[in-house]
Design a protein around this motif. Structure first.
Motif, PDB file in Angstrom:
ATOM      1  N   VAL A 322       0.851  -1.206   0.000  1.00 58.30           N
ATOM      2  CA  VAL A 322       0.000   0.000   0.000  1.00 58.30           C
ATOM      3  C   VAL A 322       0.879   1.245   0.000  1.00 58.30           C
ATOM      4  N   SER A 323       1.929   1.213   0.815  1.00 58.77           N
ATOM      5  CA  SER A 323       2.838   2.354   0.893  1.00 58.77           C
ATOM      6  C   SER A 323       3.506   2.628  -0.463  1.00 58.77           C
ATOM      7  N   ALA A 324       3.874   1.557  -1.167  1.00 56.05           N
ATOM      8  CA  ALA A 324       4.540   1.710  -2.470  1.00 56.05           C
ATOM      9  C   ALA A 324       3.526   2.115  -3.541  1.00 56.05           C
ATOM     10  N   HIS A 325       2.368   1.464  -3.539  1.00 58.35           N
ATOM     11  CA  HIS A 325       1.393   1.682  -4.605  1.00 58.35           C
ATOM     12  C   HIS A 325       0.773   3.071  -4.524  1.00 58.35           C
ATOM     13  N   THR A 326       0.583   3.568  -3.306  1.00 62.63           N
ATOM     14  CA  THR A 326       0.010   4.908  -3.170  1.00 62.63           C
ATOM     15  C   THR A 326       1.102   5.974  -3.313  1.00 62.63           C
ATOM     16  N   GLY A 327       2.347   5.531  -3.402  1.00 59.15           N
ATOM     17  CA  GLY A 327       3.451   6.481  -3.557  1.00 59.15           C
ATOM     18  C   GLY A 327       3.814   7.185  -2.264  1.00 59.15           C
ATOM     19  N   THR A 328       3.454   6.588  -1.140  1.00 55.88           N
ATOM     20  CA  THR A 328       3.737   7.250   0.134  1.00 55.88           C
ATOM     21  C   THR A 328       5.182   7.017   0.583  1.00 55.88           C
ATOM     22  N   GLY A 329       5.527   5.775   0.766  1.00 55.83           N
ATOM     23  CA  GLY A 329       6.919   5.493   1.144  1.00 55.83           C
ATOM     24  C   GLY A 329       7.155   5.331   2.634  1.00 55.83           C
ATOM     25  N   PHE A 330       6.085   5.136   3.425  1.00 52.29           N
ATOM     26  CA  PHE A 330       6.300   4.794   4.835  1.00 52.29           C
ATOM     27  C   PHE A 330       6.960   3.416   4.888  1.00 52.29           C
ATOM     28  N   GLN A 331       7.880   3.266   5.822  1.00 52.34           N
ATOM     29  CA  GLN A 331       8.549   1.972   5.934  1.00 52.34           C
ATOM     30  C   GLN A 331       8.400   1.429   7.343  1.00 52.34           C
ATOM     31  N   ASN A 332       7.883   0.205   7.459  1.00 48.22           N
ATOM     32  CA  ASN A 332       7.876  -0.442   8.766  1.00 48.22           C
ATOM     33  C   ASN A 332       8.884  -1.591   8.819  1.00 48.22           C
ATOM     34  N   ILE A 333       9.843  -1.525   7.892  1.00 47.00           N
ATOM     35  CA  ILE A 333      11.025  -2.389   7.968  1.00 47.00           C
ATOM     36  C   ILE A 333      12.239  -1.502   7.671  1.00 47.00           C
ATOM     37  N   TYR A 334      13.418  -1.944   8.059  1.00 48.23           N
ATOM     38  CA  TYR A 334      14.625  -1.165   7.749  1.00 48.23           C
ATOM     39  C   TYR A 334      14.933  -1.286   6.256  1.00 48.23           C
ATOM     40  N   PRO A 335      15.494  -0.223   5.647  1.00 49.72           N
ATOM     41  CA  PRO A 335      15.766  -0.278   4.200  1.00 49.72           C
ATOM     42  C   PRO A 335      16.554  -1.517   3.766  1.00 49.72           C
ATOM     43  N   VAL A 336      17.571  -1.880   4.522  1.00 56.76           N
ATOM     44  CA  VAL A 336      18.398  -3.018   4.082  1.00 56.76           C
ATOM     45  C   VAL A 336      17.634  -4.334   4.136  1.00 56.76           C
ATOM     46  N   GLN A 337      16.557  -4.382   4.907  1.00 56.55           N
ATOM     47  CA  GLN A 337      15.793  -5.631   4.995  1.00 56.55           C
ATOM     48  C   GLN A 337      15.151  -6.000   3.659  1.00 56.55           C
ATOM     49  N   PHE A 338      14.832  -4.990   2.855  1.00 60.47           N
ATOM     50  CA  PHE A 338      14.306  -5.273   1.519  1.00 60.47           C
ATOM     51  C   PHE A 338      15.276  -6.174   0.760  1.00 60.47           C
ATOM     52  N   MET A 339      16.540  -5.784   0.790  1.00 68.87           N
ATOM     53  CA  MET A 339      17.542  -6.491   0.000  1.00 68.87           C
ATOM     54  C   MET A 339      17.994  -7.788   0.665  1.00 68.87           C
ATOM     55  N   HIS A 340      18.124  -7.754   1.994  1.00 61.44           N
ATOM     56  CA  HIS A 340      18.683  -8.918   2.676  1.00 61.44           C
ATOM     57  C   HIS A 340      17.664 -10.030   2.918  1.00 61.44           C
ATOM     58  N   GLU A 341      16.386  -9.653   3.006  1.00 65.31           N
ATOM     59  CA  GLU A 341      15.414 -10.652   3.458  1.00 65.31           C
ATOM     60  C   GLU A 341      14.284 -10.941   2.477  1.00 65.31           C
ATOM     61  N   TRP A 342      13.880  -9.935   1.715  1.00 64.35           N
ATOM     62  CA  TRP A 342      12.620 -10.073   0.981  1.00 64.35           C
ATOM     63  C   TRP A 342      12.678 -10.968  -0.259  1.00 64.35           C
TER      64      TRP A 342
END
Lengths: 500, 173
Positions: A322-342
């Motif tokens: 929702v945060s990405a699709h609405t273009g908001t950009g709130f994050q409830n994970i740390y930025p590096v978690q996208f790359m390391h975990e997702w």
């Protein structure tokens, strides 16, 4: 033959730019008053200096560029494209004076990110930033999201046709009401009602979640401005992680979705036609896309075995979609978690969601659901045409506020803007890779900047190369204006160089 | 001839295997020393490896101590990043000053278990504190007003007043 711009053209542009900077000065009064009331004397002087600078600029342009001529289409486009650059440079002044930025470029990056409702941040140590400066960061979202030009239309512009030219230049091509000034006032009126309701709701949830009363209201107003205007700044460095609160995230999601809805649809809903949500082609496309991408991201997360339990999966996966699709950009994970975990699949879903964005004529960036739907329809139309007899003629009908038949021109325009976005994602990605960042990270951040989202995988930081900062500034600017005004500005510069 | 070709292929295959082995060895984590957790960002960067393990971190308490029934949430920050801490109200009682514009918060040491997505806490990335120790008490920050900025503000206000006056004169004419 290209005509070289004349002095009167520069005067018109300068005159309206001055008015827009004067408009910015009005908004600077809010943090100034806050600083005065709570005794933040240093920040108060930051805002006094910035306010006076805006007044001097505005009055000087009024004296030296005074004109009674109304702006033409080209003027409107150029004023708007230059205004966003100028606003970011001037709006960066109090931020730079706060001492939380390494350079003026970083402060300009922050201001551009704020005005374009992107939400990428280069601020250092937000925890110790003054309330006044933090309020200003979030106010930039509100000013940019509702459209600074809309403000000018409301207060300063006399002629309706000139006003409409400025309005369209700001990537808002649909009038909510027949009169453009009424449209501007409707947008601001609705936004202020939502601001009061949203802030109260967030503040109550904040208090229930353990924030003190005054901080709950401060965070409430900041979260509202960032969520409704699909911005992405929050008062603390940890962004949404700071609150450790599922209820606050749920309320934020509702506000984010509200902010990503077309303002024309808001008007229709306000007039009581609630079933329009189900019927509107753009809303159907938007919600279908959110559902599809949520499923994709969830599959990716399950595959990587990142989270156990559906609550966690919903809280992280759905919130980020929702945060990405609405273009908001709130994050409830740390930025590096996208790359390391997702993992790749979930990341693909998020990048895709960022690229698509919310609805047209809202505060979101990105390609927009309407264009995605139009391109999809035109694709189906073409396939039908190929498999049918030559004499067969097909029309694509959609319901967007009212029933309409898609014209060839609309389909071509949607494809053109989509291509411009894809090209810009690619250019930013290449610059990222040239700066030494990996492929996926580069494209993630580039998409986030161009689509004015603000999600970060860790590249955006005060230590990133200046060339990348400038690239992202340009991407945020071009993405917010949906390229047309930018093309007009390039044309104007070429005309200055080569025109007769 | 065929034998020679096979031999050549085997040789190439052997070379390919050596190349892969060297590459794998080169990129192998065996090279890494034992994980060293000095900073909060070390935890975030190595979240997969230290998930569920005991950690000890130090940092300034920032923002709010948010009470949730008999527990509290608070956040600590060092120069590398910030991290949420879930602690009992009793453990958090000793925190008196939290960092914001006017204050430097208490500098604390927290020992506890790190979770990259705590299931019981709806997926929070946090440290469940078992020990909280205030190492340095927070204090009020004296923000001095920059006198140069005050002077600039004065000059700008004179300039703005002059321009407004000029505009009024021009408009009257």
């Amino acid at each position: 033959m290209i005509l070289r711009p004349q002095l009167k053209d520069f005067k018109i542009i300068g005159f309206y730019l001055g008015k827009i900077v004067l408009g910015l000065a009005i908004f600077m009064v809010f943090p100034l008053v806050v600083a005065l009331l709570i005794g933040e004397i240093g920040p108060m002087y930051d805002f006094i200096c910035s306010f006076l600078f805006c007044i001097i600029f505005g009055v000087a342009t009024h004296i030296f560029c005074y004109t009674e001529e109304e702006p033409k289409w080209s003027h409107g486009m150029i004023v708007v494209s230059l205004a966003w650059i100028l606003l970011s440079i001037v709006g960066a002044l109090p931020l730079f004076l706060s001492g939380h930025f390494n350079s003026y470029l970083d402060a300009t990056f922050e201001a551009m990110s704020g005005f374009t409702t992107s939400g990428l941040s280069l601020a250092n140590d937000l925890a110790h930033m003054s309330y006044a400066h933090n309020l200003w960061r979030h106010l930039t979202h509100f000013i940019g999201g509702q459209g600074i030009v809309v403000v000018i239309l409301t207060f300063f512009v006399r002629g309706a046709s000139g006003a409409f030219r400025l309005y369209v230049g700001e990537a808002r091509d649909e009038r909510v009401l027949p009169n453009i000034r009424q449209t501007a006032r409707f947008i601001w009126g609705v936004s202020i009602i939502y601001l009061i309701l949203g802030t109260t709701c967030l503040a109550v949830v904040g208090m229930l979640e353990g924030l003190s009363v005054h901080k709950a209201f401060f965070h409430g107003v900041c979260i509202f401005m960032a969520a409704f205007d699909t911005g992405g700044f929050l008062p603390q460095q940890q962004n949404a992680l700071y609150y450790h609160s599922l209820p606050l995230e749920i309320v934020s999601m509702a506000i984010m979705i509200l902010g990503s809805i077309n303002f024309r649809l808001h008007y229709v809903l306000w007039t009581g036609q609630l079933n329009e949500i189900r019927r509107d082609f753009e809303m159907v496309t938007f919600f279908s896309s959110v559902m599809f991408l949520t499923a994709l991201v969830t599959l990716g997360l399950i595959r990587m075995n990142v989270y156990s339990g559906w609550v966690t999966m919903f809280r992280k996966g759905f919130f980020q979609v929702v945060s990405a699709h609405t273009g908001t950009g709130f994050q409830n994970i740390y930025p590096v978690q996208f790359m390391h975990e997702w993992g790749s699949l979930a990341l693909f879903g998020i990048i895709f969601a960022m690229a698509l964005g919310g609805c047209a004529n809202s505060t979101t960036g990105g390609i927009k659901a309407l264009r995605l739907g139009v391109v999809g329809k035109s694709f189906i139309n073409d396939v039908k045409q190929y498999v049918s007899p030559e004499s067969a003629v097909f029309f694509q009908k959609i319901h967007h506020i009212k029933d309409m038949i898609l014209s060839e021109k609309q389909m071509r325009a949607a494809c053109m803007i989509m291509l411009a976005y894809l090209g810009t994602f690619m250019i930013g990605g290449i610059v990222g890779m040239l700066c030494g960042y990996p492929f996926v990270e580069s494209f993630f951040e580039s998409t986030s900047a161009t689509a004015n989202v603000g999600l970060s995988c860790g590249i955006t930081s005060p230590s990133m190369p200046n060339i990348l900062k400038v690239t992202y500034i340009v991407q945020m600017w071009a993405g917010r204006l949906e390229f047309i005004s930018v093309f007009a500005l390039i044309g104007f510069i070429l005309a200055m160089a080569k025109g007769r | 001839m065929i034998l020679k070709r096979i031999q050549n292929k085997s040789f190439l295959f052997l070379l390919w295997l050596i190349f892969l082995s060297v590459s794998a060895w080169w990129s192998s984590p065996v090279w890494c020393d034992e994980l060293k957790i000095d900073k909060i960002n070390d935890i975030i960067e190595n979240a997969n490896d230290i998930d569920g393990q005991k950690v000890t971190i130090q940092g300034e308490v920032i923002g709010d101590v948010m009470a949730r029934k008999d527990h509290v949430w608070f956040n600590i920050q060092d120069e590398s990043g910030a991290m949420g801490v879930w602690a009992t109200g009793q453990l958090a009682e000793q925190i008196l000053v939290t960092g914001e514009y006017s204050y430097h918060g208490d500098w604390v040491e927290v020992a506890g278990t790190f979770s990259k997505a705590d299931k019981e806490l709806n997926g929070e990335v946090c440290v469940r504190a078992e020990m909280v120790d205030v190492l340095r008490r927070g204090h009020l920050v004296d923000h001095k007003v920059n006198s140069a900025e005050v002077n600039v503000a004065l000059i700008l206000s004179v300039l703005a007043a002059a321009l407004l006056l000029l505009r009024m004169v021009i408009e009257r004419r």
